[in-house]
Design an enzyme around this catalytic site. Structure first.
Site, PDB file in Angstrom:
ATOM      1  N   LYS A 114      -2.953  92.362  24.542  1.00 39.99           N
ATOM      2  CA  LYS A 114      -2.535  91.788  25.827  1.00 39.99           C
ATOM      3  C   LYS A 114      -1.366  90.817  25.679  1.00 39.99           C
ATOM      4  O   LYS A 114      -0.632  90.575  26.630  1.00 39.99           O
ATOM      5  CB  LYS A 114      -3.725  91.139  26.518  1.00 39.99           C
TER       6      LYS A 114
HETATM    7  C1  LIG Z   1      -8.202  94.674  27.564  1.00 40.33           C
HETATM    8  C2  LIG Z   1      -8.599  95.375  26.323  1.00 40.33           C
HETATM    9  C3  LIG Z   1      -8.798  96.767  26.283  1.00 40.33           C
HETATM   10  C4  LIG Z   1      -8.730  97.648  27.512  1.00 40.33           C
HETATM   11  O1  LIG Z   1      -7.452  97.785  28.034  1.00 40.33           O
HETATM   12  P1  LIG Z   1      -7.226  98.343  29.526  1.00 40.33           P
HETATM   13  O2  LIG Z   1      -5.785  98.177  29.793  1.00 40.33           O
HETATM   14  O3  LIG Z   1      -8.072  97.449  30.402  1.00 40.33           O
HETATM   15  O4  LIG Z   1      -7.700  99.740  29.569  1.00 40.33           O
HETATM   16  C5  LIG Z   1      -9.092  97.351  25.052  1.00 40.33           C
HETATM   17  N1  LIG Z   1      -9.217  96.619  23.929  1.00 40.33           N
HETATM   18  C6  LIG Z   1      -9.033  95.274  23.926  1.00 40.33           C
HETATM   19  C7  LIG Z   1      -9.198  94.524  22.673  1.00 40.33           C
HETATM   20  C8  LIG Z   1      -8.715  94.603  25.123  1.00 40.33           C
HETATM   21  O5  LIG Z   1      -8.546  93.261  25.114  1.00 40.33           O
END
Ligand SMILES: *Cc1c(COP(=O)(O)O)cnc(C)c1O
Length: 483
Positions: A114
């Site tokens: 993220k």
């Molecule tokens: C947010 C997250 C996901 C999922 O991603 P999306 O965009 O919501 O599908 C997967 N793995 C981790 C570690 C995350 O923080």
């Protein structure tokens, strides 16, 4: 490039407006009016580019109201070796012939993918607020189960015209809570409350849906429905696939499979964009944990969000999702970009609780079949088995989210496959502590800023799980320039 709403009926917006507004009025999501495309000769050129050069090339066509030089500066300022620990930003790790390659997306400040979008979004907010776009300040309200909150805080800490309020449930892991609560910048407000992630999200929606309050306090959103997040994520699909081709000495026409651990459908949507824009991707694999609403859609043709009580606790909390907030963008494509029709399908979720291929027109059914996303589910047991196996064979420890992607990719016997590694294993040591072999390697080495977080000074506010209490807290601490 202009932006329209998945539910139609909204004046087209500029890029900066879409960044600041987050959700479209009426509950739709913003989408670009057209999708830029790159040719094979473009790809040939892109192969030699650094990450920031590639990001600029891919992002530029989506941005209509920031001068190119400024945009380039913003990108260069975001994707640095200093912030990501490596000039590659998203290194590709070869795990040998038996396993898909690993695209490491967790070298940013909070050790999850993220950061890649939220570091950029924080800089974008700051740029828009300090230039003539008609916005002077921003108060951000967000809810987190762990990864989003810290990434958003690290993307906005210390920025003068922004205040950020993050709600998290008390059961957030000690490590993830520590990453947030040890940030002492004056513009950061951490809130802890009873209840679970859904409680926090419900409060966020209740506060943000009060239009008068929202405009009075310039309330902004950092969740993955914000278009800029999806856009920034498109870049690493190009970066990863072009690097894989280079390593294997494939030509640019040779297409790959990419496996994506999924929750809110933000990350894989970026992959779908990349594919449509000409990235050498043949197939996307969607991997879920036991909360398999999305896998059910692609495998059985029924989209039926679960009730909150149906949520299953797993070792991959960031993918414990019962309703995927970005999925509406995929629905929009399914309808041939028809806002009224998208709205109709989304409203079926309220009236009958689901929609299915049976409800589709012939064109929609054709799209569903043609644009096949391969989907599968990994159980907690599958996840720990695959972590153990990969560790034994390669010495690399992957985190439980990444492991869902590996499990599903290997079940589908995908060749020329890259698995997105969405978080660092250091964030999820509890889950690793049961796995034979791996558990002997714990505790894993922590970065200096995340060592001994228990004893570090913290700034965190205890709040009741109550909409009015959160609203009052914002009133007390929000940034207000025009009273
Ligand atoms: C947010 C997250 C996901 C999922 O991603 P999306 O965009 O919501 O599908 C997967 N793995 C981790 C570690 C995350 O923080």
């Amino acid at each position: 490039m202009k932006y329209i709403s998945t539910r139609g009926g909204v004046e087209p917006r500029s890029f900066s407006q879409v960044v600041m507004e987050g959700l479209a009025p009426g509950g739709g999501l913003f989408m670009p009016e057209t999708i830029p495309a790159f040719s094979e000769s473009d790809l040939e050129r892109m192969k030699g580019m650094s990450y920031p050069e590639l990001a600029f090339t891919i992002i530029k066509p989506f941005v209509d109201d920031i001068p190119e030089d400024d945009l380039e500066d913003l990108i260069n300022k975001t994707y640095t070796e200093k912030a990501f620990g490596t000039s590659e930003i998203t290194p590709l790790v070869d795990l040998g012939n038996k396993y898909p390659a690993l695209l490491d997306l967790f070298e940013g400040p909070t050790e999850a993918f993220k950061d890649i979008a939220l570091q950029f979004l924080g800089n974008l907010f700051e740029y828009i607020l300090s230039n003539d776009y008609g916005y002077t300040h921003l108060n951000i309200l967000g809810a987190t189960s762990g990864d989003t909150g810290s990434a958003a805080i690290y993307g906005t800490r210390g920025k003068e015209s922004i205040r950020i309020f993050i709600m998290k449930p008390r059961n957030t892991s000690i490590y993830q809570a520590g990453q947030m609560d040890t940030v002492l910048d004056e513009n950061v407000f951490n809130m802890t409350m009873d209840g679970n992630f859904d409680t926090c999200q419900k409060i966020m929606k209740a506060v943000s849906s009060d239009e008068e309050f929202k405009s009075k306090y310039n309330l902004g959103a950092i969740n993955s429905t914000n278009w800029a997040r999806v856009m920034a994520q498109i870049v690493y699909y190009f970066a990863g696939s072009l690097r894989y081709q280079n390593n294997k000495r494939y030509d640019v026409g040779h297409k790959l499979v990419i496996a994506v651990p999924s929750g809110n459908y933000g990350d894989i949507l970026a992959g779908d964009f990349a594919k449509q824009m000409g990235a050498p991707i043949d197939t996307l694999i969607l991997a879920t944990n036991e909360n398999k609403v999305l896998a059910d859609y692609f495998n059985r043709g029924i989209y039926k969000p679960w009730k909150k009580e149906q949520l299953i606790h797993t070792t991959s909390p960031s993918m414990e999702i019962t309703l995927a907030s970005n999925f509406e963008r995929k629905v929009f494509w399914t309808t041939g970009c028809d806002g009224d029709r998208t709205k109709e399908l989304m409203q079926m979720l309220d009236t009958k609780g689901y929609f299915s291929v049976q409800d589709f027109t012939e064109d929609e059914r054709n799209y569903f079949v043609r644009d096949k996303i391969i989907a599968g589910t990994a159980t907690v047991k599958n996840v720990s088995d695959v972590i153990q196996r990969i560790y034994q064979d390669t010495g690399v420890i992957i985190d439980p989210h990444t492991a869902t992607g590996y499990h599903v990719a290997m079940m589908k016997e995908a060749h020329d496959c890259i698995c997105l590694a969405t978080a660092s294993p250091v964030k999820f040591e509890e889950a690793l502590s049961e796995i034979p072999g791996v558990k002997d390697k714990l505790p894993l080495q922590k970065r200096p800023e995340y060592q001994n977080m228990e004893s570090k000074p913290k700034r965190v506010y205890e709040l009741p799980e109550d909409v009015d209490a959160v609203r009052d807290f914002i009133v007390e601490h929000a940034l207000m320039l025009h009273k």
